[in-house]
Write an enzyme that holds these catalytic residues in place. Structure first.
Site, PDB file in Angstrom:
ATOM      1  N   ASP A  91     111.839  55.124  10.433  1.00 19.31           N
ATOM      2  CA  ASP A  91     112.101  55.660  11.759  1.00 19.31           C
ATOM      3  C   ASP A  91     113.342  54.935  12.279  1.00 19.31           C
ATOM      4  O   ASP A  91     113.660  53.831  11.827  1.00 19.31           O
ATOM      5  CB  ASP A  91     110.895  55.398  12.658  1.00 19.31           C
ATOM      6  CG  ASP A  91     111.186  55.687  14.113  1.00 19.31           C
ATOM      7  OD1 ASP A  91     111.664  56.780  14.417  1.00 19.31           O
ATOM      8  OD2 ASP A  91     110.955  54.772  14.938  1.00 19.31           O
ATOM      9  N   ASP A 111     107.205  52.574  14.383  1.00 21.36           N
ATOM     10  CA  ASP A 111     106.632  51.761  15.468  1.00 21.36           C
ATOM     11  C   ASP A 111     105.954  52.573  16.559  1.00 21.36           C
ATOM     12  O   ASP A 111     105.237  52.022  17.385  1.00 21.36           O
ATOM     13  CB  ASP A 111     107.732  50.906  16.118  1.00 21.36           C
ATOM     14  CG  ASP A 111     108.662  51.754  16.976  1.00 21.36           C
ATOM     15  OD1 ASP A 111     109.109  52.826  16.513  1.00 21.36           O
ATOM     16  OD2 ASP A 111     108.941  51.357  18.118  1.00 21.36           O
ATOM     17  N   ASP A 148     105.242  58.232  14.949  1.00 24.66           N
ATOM     18  CA  ASP A 148     105.346  57.829  13.544  1.00 24.66           C
ATOM     19  C   ASP A 148     103.981  57.778  12.859  1.00 24.66           C
ATOM     20  O   ASP A 148     103.919  57.690  11.629  1.00 24.66           O
ATOM     21  CB  ASP A 148     106.002  56.449  13.430  1.00 24.66           C
ATOM     22  CG  ASP A 148     107.415  56.436  13.975  1.00 24.66           C
ATOM     23  OD1 ASP A 148     108.143  57.416  13.741  1.00 24.66           O
ATOM     24  OD2 ASP A 148     107.789  55.447  14.638  1.00 24.66           O
TER      25      ASP A 148
END
Length: 634
Positions: free
Chosen positions: A331, A529, A533
């Site tokens: 990410d 995080d 995600d």
């Protein structure tokens, strides 16, 4: 967990280790005394001492073996050792049987030592959890109460030097907090009104009042403890296979021993004493003690190593998986970047005073809670510019803000809101150049055109570039999945050095792209995080969450980087790969020793004393080799 529970936890582990070590030492002393007495001709008394060595040294393992046999209704390695020791005594080899028990007890003490090391991080974390807190009652007085009795919304007082008792928010006061227990950073962090606080961190300078936002059973510390405990109890696939194999192998060994007691007498003309003796030696050397100890000590030591350095594995399975990963998906926001945009450029119209323009820009943005607005206010503070006040504004969702000033109406927002033509002509099209650099550009215009622009960028984590380089050096492909537009994604991808990227990626699309990576590379890790995600973390072979991520990400992930340090990722992979190498060394070594000893016994080359030393010595060497995982990986 209460103080008494903590003490019981630590005492139980310590007592087991002490008991096994003391028993092993006493057993060794009895063996030495018996051997000395046998030299002086007092055979009967020496046998008594050997029997005492049997009972004292073998108690722990025999008890464990009997309990497991009753529970699983299947014989195990411990029972093979008991049978071998008894068999040695029956044929008059009391010293050899006692030595077998002694070395077996030593190897058991070593295994318990490994468990102690893996429990050490939990007990130290437990000690960081305050058990009492200063509750501020309705009449304003302070009362010391157990943290377990607190409820959500409770107002607490935290004095300088005390640990913060629960997760919560600052209600009033300003202080510095030592966050090293959570993120590994030694530099204290300033905390003021509405800032988040974590249980176990230390209030350094000022007294503060805080509001409890999470039950004491759901604090970040409790989650860390649960993760490490689960990791220790969850066995890797390799360990599970070895343990399933144990029951079958023990049956094969016992069957071979029975055959060995009779067949050589009739086929090879061995006398009955030799036949029975060789059967007992076979029982000793064929026992898979070293093989059983090949994996678990190394795994526990690796989990302990990771926990000590801010990498939490939720089980041996996930530790094992890391070694085989061929690709990593990242990410962007909050993972490769800090997730906090900063102003990189502030450009004004040629006839405009920069400080006046910034004061007006910041004045309008001061009435917004948007992260970009906060970044602009922070920039104004750094430039020592005081934002204008008493402005009348109108928020236009999705576009920007209108504001009425003494000099007329102004607009602050995106190109569509302020006028695309004006944006393109401002300062020779500087806006497009800034956008191509991956920056988000906000414009301010008045009735004469664009007054100023602010170019903001989410900055990379300082360790992101080195982390990606390290992963590439390990032969792992890196991919960035982000919801940002193509220009921003391209700029960040170039800066951080990933092999490829996917822009404008929604949460459900991240899962689709991750499945494509799994199809191409078979084993893929995902690092993220946020809540968005979580689906991708669950889909990946190994999901890795940043320690400051959301609760959902932490709960979904298989591995957590508690220090938010991406360099820990390559460390975790190196740790996993080293563990796999050590496990393979242990397995091959233990099987080779067993095979050599079995063949040597059949050829009558190895006697019982040497068989005992070879068998139990290999077990100790395997455990010691596994303990190498406690050392820091370079």
């Amino acid at each position: 967990m209460t103080t008494s529970a903590k003490e019981q936890f630590v005492e139980k582990v310590d007592w087991t280790a002490r008991f096994e070590l003391i028993a092993a030492i006493l057993s060794g002393l009895f063996i030495l005394a018996a051997w000395l007495l046998s030299k002086n001709g007092t055979e009967a008394f020496s046998i008594t001492l050997y029997i005492l060595a049997f009972l004292i040294g073998g108690y722990a393992k025999a008890k464990e073996g009997i309990e497991e046999t009753i529970k699983n209704k299947e014989l195990n390695v411990e029972m093979l050792m008991v049978f071998a020791a008894i068999g040695s005594g029956i044929i008059g080899y009391w010293a050899e049987g006692a030595i077998l028990i002694f070395i077996f007890a030593i190897s058991g003490a070593l295994e318990t030592y490994t468990l102690n090391k893996s429990h050490k991080e939990i007990s130290s974390l437990m000690e960081m959890q305050p058990e009492e807190a200063w509750l501020i009652t309705e009449d304003g007085s302070e009362q010391k109460v157990p943290t377990a009795s607190l409820s959500l919304g409770a107002v607490l007082l935290v004095k300088p030097g005390e640990r913060i008792p629960v997760d919560g928010q600052v209600l009033s006061g300003i202080t510095s907090v030592d966050m090293s227990a959570i993120n590994g950073e030694s530099i204290p962090v300033t905390k003021q009104e509405n800032d988040e606080l974590f249980a176990g961190t230390v209030n350094i300078s000022g007294a503060i009042r805080m509001t409890m936002t999470k039950p004491s059973s759901e604090t970040l510390f409790q989650k860390i403890i649960a993760m490490v405990q689960n990791a220790q109890s969850e066995k890797s696939p390799s360990q599970q296979f070895i343990e399933r194999f144990e029951g079958t192998y023990v049956k094969i060994v016992l069957a071979a021993v029975v055959i060995m007691m009779f067949l050589p007498h009739f086929l090879l003309n061995w006398d009955w004493t030799t036949t029975f003796y060789r059967a007992i030696v076979l029982l000793v050397v064929a026992s898979p003690c070293a093989l059983m100890a090949a994996i678990m000590p190394a795994t526990l030591a690796a989990v302990s190593n990771g926990a000590k350095r801010g990498v939490l594995f939720k089980g041996g399975l996930h530790l094992e998986h890391l070694s085989s990963l061929k690709a990593f998906a990242f990410d962007k926001t909050g993972t490769l970047t800090t997730g906090k945009p900063v102003v990189m450029d502030f450009i004004v119209r040629k006839d405009t005073n920069p400080k006046e323009a910034l004061a007006l820009f910041a004045g309008v943005e001061s009435l917004s809670n948007h992260p970009l607005a906060k970044a602009i206010i922070q920039y104004a503070n750094e430039q020592e510019v005081i934002p204008e006040r008493n402005l009348h504004i109108e928020d236009v969702p999705g576009y920007g803000i209108k504001a009425e000033t003494d000099n007329g109406m102004i607009r602050i927002g995106n190109p569509r809101f302020v006028g695309i033509d004006l944006v393109e002509s401002f300062e020779d099209g500087i806006a497009e150049t800034l956008a191509n650099e991956g920056k988000t550009v906000i414009f301010m215009r008045d009735e004469h055109g664009i007054v100023a622009l602010a170019a903001l960028k989410d900055t990379l984590r300082k360790e992101a570039v080195t982390s990606i380089k390290e992963l590439k050096a390990l032969g792992i492909r890196t991919v960035m999945l982000t919801g940002d537009n193509e220009k921003t994604a391209h700029a960040i991808a170039e800066e951080v050095g990933v092999d490829s990227y996917v822009a404008e990626c929604l949460p459900e699309e991240k899962v689709v792209h991750l499945k494509k990576l799994l199809k191409n590379y078979e084993t893929v890790g995902m690092v993220g995080d946020g809540i968005n995600d979580a689906p991708a973390l669950a889909t990946a072979t190994s999901g890795i969450a940043m320690g400051e991520g959301t609760d959902v990400a932490l709960e979904t992930a298989d591995v957590v980087l508690m220090q938010n340090d991406l360099n820990r990722l390559s460390y975790a992979i190196k740790l996993s790969r080293k563990m796999q190498r050590i496990v393979k060394q242990n397995v091959f070594f233990s099987i080779a020793v067993i095979a050599i000893l079995i063949i040597s016994n059949f050829m009558q080359v190895v006697d019982l004393p040497l068989g005992v030393i070879g068998h139990e010595g290999s077990t100790i060497l395997v455990i010691l080799n596994g303990l190498r995982m406690l050392n820091k990986i370079e």
